[in-house]
Scaffold this motif. Sequence first.
Motif, PDB file in Angstrom:
ATOM      1  N   ALA A 129      63.281  58.714  74.837  1.00 13.11           N
ATOM      2  CA  ALA A 129      63.638  58.057  76.095  1.00 13.11           C
ATOM      3  C   ALA A 129      65.146  58.102  76.305  1.00 13.11           C
ATOM      4  O   ALA A 129      65.921  57.872  75.377  1.00 13.11           O
ATOM      5  N   ASP A 130      65.559  58.415  77.525  1.00 17.65           N
ATOM      6  CA  ASP A 130      66.980  58.410  77.836  1.00 17.65           C
ATOM      7  C   ASP A 130      67.405  56.999  78.245  1.00 17.65           C
ATOM      8  O   ASP A 130      66.632  56.043  78.126  1.00 17.65           O
ATOM      9  N   LEU A 131      68.650  56.866  78.716  1.00 20.77           N
ATOM     10  CA  LEU A 131      69.168  55.556  79.077  1.00 20.77           C
ATOM     11  C   LEU A 131      68.326  54.903  80.163  1.00 20.77           C
ATOM     12  O   LEU A 131      68.032  53.703  80.098  1.00 20.77           O
ATOM     13  N   ALA A 132      67.914  55.687  81.152  1.00 16.13           N
ATOM     14  CA  ALA A 132      67.065  55.132  82.216  1.00 16.13           C
ATOM     15  C   ALA A 132      65.732  54.656  81.646  1.00 16.13           C
ATOM     16  O   ALA A 132      65.218  53.603  82.035  1.00 16.13           O
ATOM     17  N   GLY A 133      65.169  55.412  80.720  1.00 20.69           N
ATOM     18  CA  GLY A 133      63.912  55.015  80.103  1.00 20.69           C
ATOM     19  C   GLY A 133      64.041  53.705  79.350  1.00 20.69           C
ATOM     20  O   GLY A 133      63.153  52.845  79.419  1.00 20.69           O
ATOM     21  N   LEU A 134      65.148  53.529  78.631  1.00 21.75           N
ATOM     22  CA  LEU A 134      65.370  52.270  77.913  1.00 21.75           C
ATOM     23  C   LEU A 134      65.541  51.117  78.897  1.00 21.75           C
ATOM     24  O   LEU A 134      65.051  50.009  78.661  1.00 21.75           O
ATOM     25  N   ALA A 135      66.260  51.375  79.990  1.00 23.63           N
ATOM     26  CA  ALA A 135      66.479  50.324  80.985  1.00 23.63           C
ATOM     27  C   ALA A 135      65.154  49.844  81.572  1.00 23.63           C
ATOM     28  O   ALA A 135      64.926  48.638  81.718  1.00 23.63           O
ATOM     29  N   GLU A 177      70.466  45.884  66.154  1.00 20.37           N
ATOM     30  CA  GLU A 177      69.589  47.051  66.175  1.00 20.37           C
ATOM     31  C   GLU A 177      69.313  47.480  67.618  1.00 20.37           C
ATOM     32  O   GLU A 177      69.256  48.675  67.931  1.00 20.37           O
ATOM     33  N   ILE A 178      69.123  46.483  68.476  1.00 19.80           N
ATOM     34  CA  ILE A 178      68.881  46.768  69.894  1.00 19.80           C
ATOM     35  C   ILE A 178      70.090  47.469  70.494  1.00 19.80           C
ATOM     36  O   ILE A 178      69.970  48.488  71.192  1.00 19.80           O
ATOM     37  N   MET A 179      71.273  46.928  70.211  1.00 16.00           N
ATOM     38  CA  MET A 179      72.489  47.503  70.765  1.00 16.00           C
ATOM     39  C   MET A 179      72.738  48.907  70.227  1.00 16.00           C
ATOM     40  O   MET A 179      73.248  49.779  70.953  1.00 16.00           O
ATOM     41  N   ALA A 180      72.372  49.169  68.975  1.00 19.87           N
ATOM     42  CA  ALA A 180      72.585  50.503  68.402  1.00 19.87           C
ATOM     43  C   ALA A 180      71.790  51.556  69.159  1.00 19.87           C
ATOM     44  O   ALA A 180      72.288  52.663  69.413  1.00 19.87           O
ATOM     45  N   VAL A 181      70.546  51.233  69.534  1.00 14.07           N
ATOM     46  CA  VAL A 181      69.728  52.179  70.308  1.00 14.07           C
ATOM     47  C   VAL A 181      70.358  52.395  71.685  1.00 14.07           C
ATOM     48  O   VAL A 181      70.406  53.522  72.188  1.00 14.07           O
ATOM     49  N   LEU A 182      70.838  51.319  72.293  1.00 10.95           N
ATOM     50  CA  LEU A 182      71.489  51.439  73.599  1.00 10.95           C
ATOM     51  C   LEU A 182      72.741  52.302  73.499  1.00 10.95           C
ATOM     52  O   LEU A 182      72.994  53.152  74.360  1.00 10.95           O
ATOM     53  N   LEU A 183      73.524  52.110  72.447  1.00 10.08           N
ATOM     54  CA  LEU A 183      74.734  52.908  72.266  1.00 10.08           C
ATOM     55  C   LEU A 183      74.404  54.384  72.080  1.00 10.08           C
ATOM     56  O   LEU A 183      75.109  55.258  72.597  1.00 10.08           O
ATOM     57  N   ASP A 184      73.339  54.676  71.348  1.00 11.60           N
ATOM     58  CA  ASP A 184      72.915  56.074  71.197  1.00 11.60           C
ATOM     59  C   ASP A 184      72.599  56.689  72.560  1.00 11.60           C
ATOM     60  O   ASP A 184      72.994  57.824  72.852  1.00 11.60           O
ATOM     61  N   ALA A 185      71.888  55.936  73.386  1.00  7.85           N
ATOM     62  CA  ALA A 185      71.509  56.445  74.707  1.00  7.85           C
ATOM     63  C   ALA A 185      72.734  56.631  75.596  1.00  7.85           C
ATOM     64  O   ALA A 185      72.825  57.608  76.349  1.00  7.85           O
ATOM     65  N   CYS A 186      73.676  55.690  75.514  1.00  9.96           N
ATOM     66  CA  CYS A 186      74.901  55.807  76.309  1.00  9.96           C
ATOM     67  C   CYS A 186      75.756  56.977  75.837  1.00  9.96           C
ATOM     68  O   CYS A 186      76.399  57.660  76.642  1.00  9.96           O
ATOM     69  N   ALA A 187      75.773  57.227  74.531  1.00 10.15           N
ATOM     70  CA  ALA A 187      76.522  58.365  73.994  1.00 10.15           C
ATOM     71  C   ALA A 187      75.931  59.673  74.496  1.00 10.15           C
ATOM     72  O   ALA A 187      76.658  60.607  74.871  1.00 10.15           O
ATOM     73  N   ALA A 188      74.597  59.768  74.525  1.00  9.84           N
ATOM     74  CA  ALA A 188      73.944  60.970  75.038  1.00  9.84           C
ATOM     75  C   ALA A 188      74.228  61.146  76.523  1.00  9.84           C
ATOM     76  O   ALA A 188      74.437  62.264  77.004  1.00  9.84           O
ATOM     77  N   CYS A 189      74.242  60.043  77.239  1.00  9.61           N
ATOM     78  CA  CYS A 189      74.532  60.083  78.674  1.00  9.61           C
ATOM     79  C   CYS A 189      75.960  60.568  78.903  1.00  9.61           C
ATOM     80  O   CYS A 189      76.221  61.383  79.788  1.00  9.61           O
ATOM     81  N   SER A 195      84.942  54.483  75.288  1.00  3.62           N
ATOM     82  CA  SER A 195      84.375  54.708  76.623  1.00  3.62           C
ATOM     83  C   SER A 195      82.863  54.478  76.620  1.00  3.62           C
ATOM     84  O   SER A 195      82.302  53.960  77.588  1.00  3.62           O
ATOM     85  N   VAL A 196      82.202  54.844  75.525  1.00  3.91           N
ATOM     86  CA  VAL A 196      80.763  54.611  75.406  1.00  3.91           C
ATOM     87  C   VAL A 196      80.490  53.131  75.206  1.00  3.91           C
ATOM     88  O   VAL A 196      79.514  52.584  75.740  1.00  3.91           O
ATOM     89  N   LEU A 197      81.351  52.455  74.458  1.00  2.00           N
ATOM     90  CA  LEU A 197      81.205  51.004  74.301  1.00  2.00           C
ATOM     91  C   LEU A 197      81.277  50.318  75.659  1.00  2.00           C
ATOM     92  O   LEU A 197      80.482  49.418  75.953  1.00  2.00           O
ATOM     93  N   ARG A 198      82.241  50.745  76.471  1.00  2.00           N
ATOM     94  CA  ARG A 198      82.378  50.148  77.808  1.00  2.00           C
ATOM     95  C   ARG A 198      81.117  50.394  78.634  1.00  2.00           C
ATOM     96  O   ARG A 198      80.619  49.489  79.309  1.00  2.00           O
ATOM     97  N   HIS A 199      80.613  51.612  78.593  1.00  3.55           N
ATOM     98  CA  HIS A 199      79.414  51.937  79.373  1.00  3.55           C
ATOM     99  C   HIS A 199      78.236  51.088  78.911  1.00  3.55           C
ATOM    100  O   HIS A 199      77.487  50.542  79.733  1.00  3.55           O
ATOM    101  N   ALA A 200      78.065  50.949  77.599  1.00  2.00           N
ATOM    102  CA  ALA A 200      76.959  50.152  77.066  1.00  2.00           C
ATOM    103  C   ALA A 200      77.067  48.700  77.509  1.00  2.00           C
ATOM    104  O   ALA A 200      76.071  48.085  77.914  1.00  2.00           O
ATOM    105  N   LEU A 201      78.255  48.130  77.445  1.00  2.00           N
ATOM    106  CA  LEU A 201      78.445  46.744  77.882  1.00  2.00           C
ATOM    107  C   LEU A 201      78.167  46.604  79.378  1.00  2.00           C
ATOM    108  O   LEU A 201      77.574  45.611  79.819  1.00  2.00           O
ATOM    109  N   THR A 202      78.610  47.574  80.153  1.00  2.00           N
ATOM    110  CA  THR A 202      78.379  47.532  81.594  1.00  2.00           C
ATOM    111  C   THR A 202      76.882  47.589  81.900  1.00  2.00           C
ATOM    112  O   THR A 202      76.364  46.816  82.718  1.00  2.00           O
TER     113      THR A 202
END
Length: 218
Positions: A87-93, A130-142, A173-180
């Motif tokens: 799942a990409d970032l949209a899929g996780l959302a 753990e939840i945030m780590a998956v989100l960060l992975d998705a944001c990094a791919a994005c 920059s990925v941290l910022r995106h994940a927080l946003t």
Amino acid sequence: MAESDARTPRERYRAQVRDEIKQHAWEQIATAGASALSLNAIAKRMGVSGPALYRYYANRDELITELVRDAYRSLADTFRERGGAGADLAGLAHALRGWALDDPQRYLLVYGTPVPGYHAPEDTTRIAGEIMAVLLDACAACAAAAPSVAATALDDHLGDHRDWAGDHPAPSSVLRHALTVWTRLHGVLSLELAGHFAGMGFDPARLYAAEVDALTGR
């Protein structure tokens, strides 16, 4: 073949009673909120004495901790399964919204108004990580698929304030995106589940989808 349960009959019985207590707790939370949770009231519903129930949970906070732990673990498992399935970032959302709508009280317990006088233990913070780590992975791919952008003042700040991201190697920059992503999606969900969109005449699902599109560059 089903996996055998190595627990003793007493251990299985104790687990069943604890699960029943938690079910009554969720019903009580749905009716009166987490701050009104009462072990004595649950004991009355179950037809046992208060002292009998305290053999399973020492106090209200221990019971709340178990509910919080279950809630975080449920979302962590949902994210891990979706992330593992590609799942990409949209899929996780969208998985986040589905999880929240599936059990609003569970969502509000961990992401709503804090319970007065209650402080979550360290292990629940680890599960949230753990939840945030998956989100960060998705944001990094994005980010890898998007054009690079100039660093912001928040990027600079997050470069030195990244404890919340654990040992994830994501750049600031990925941290910022994940927080946003996290704050904007929770903003919509919290307002929707608290009923603040009622009577406004639009579909909250469309608002949420528009936020997802904006956050993923679609």
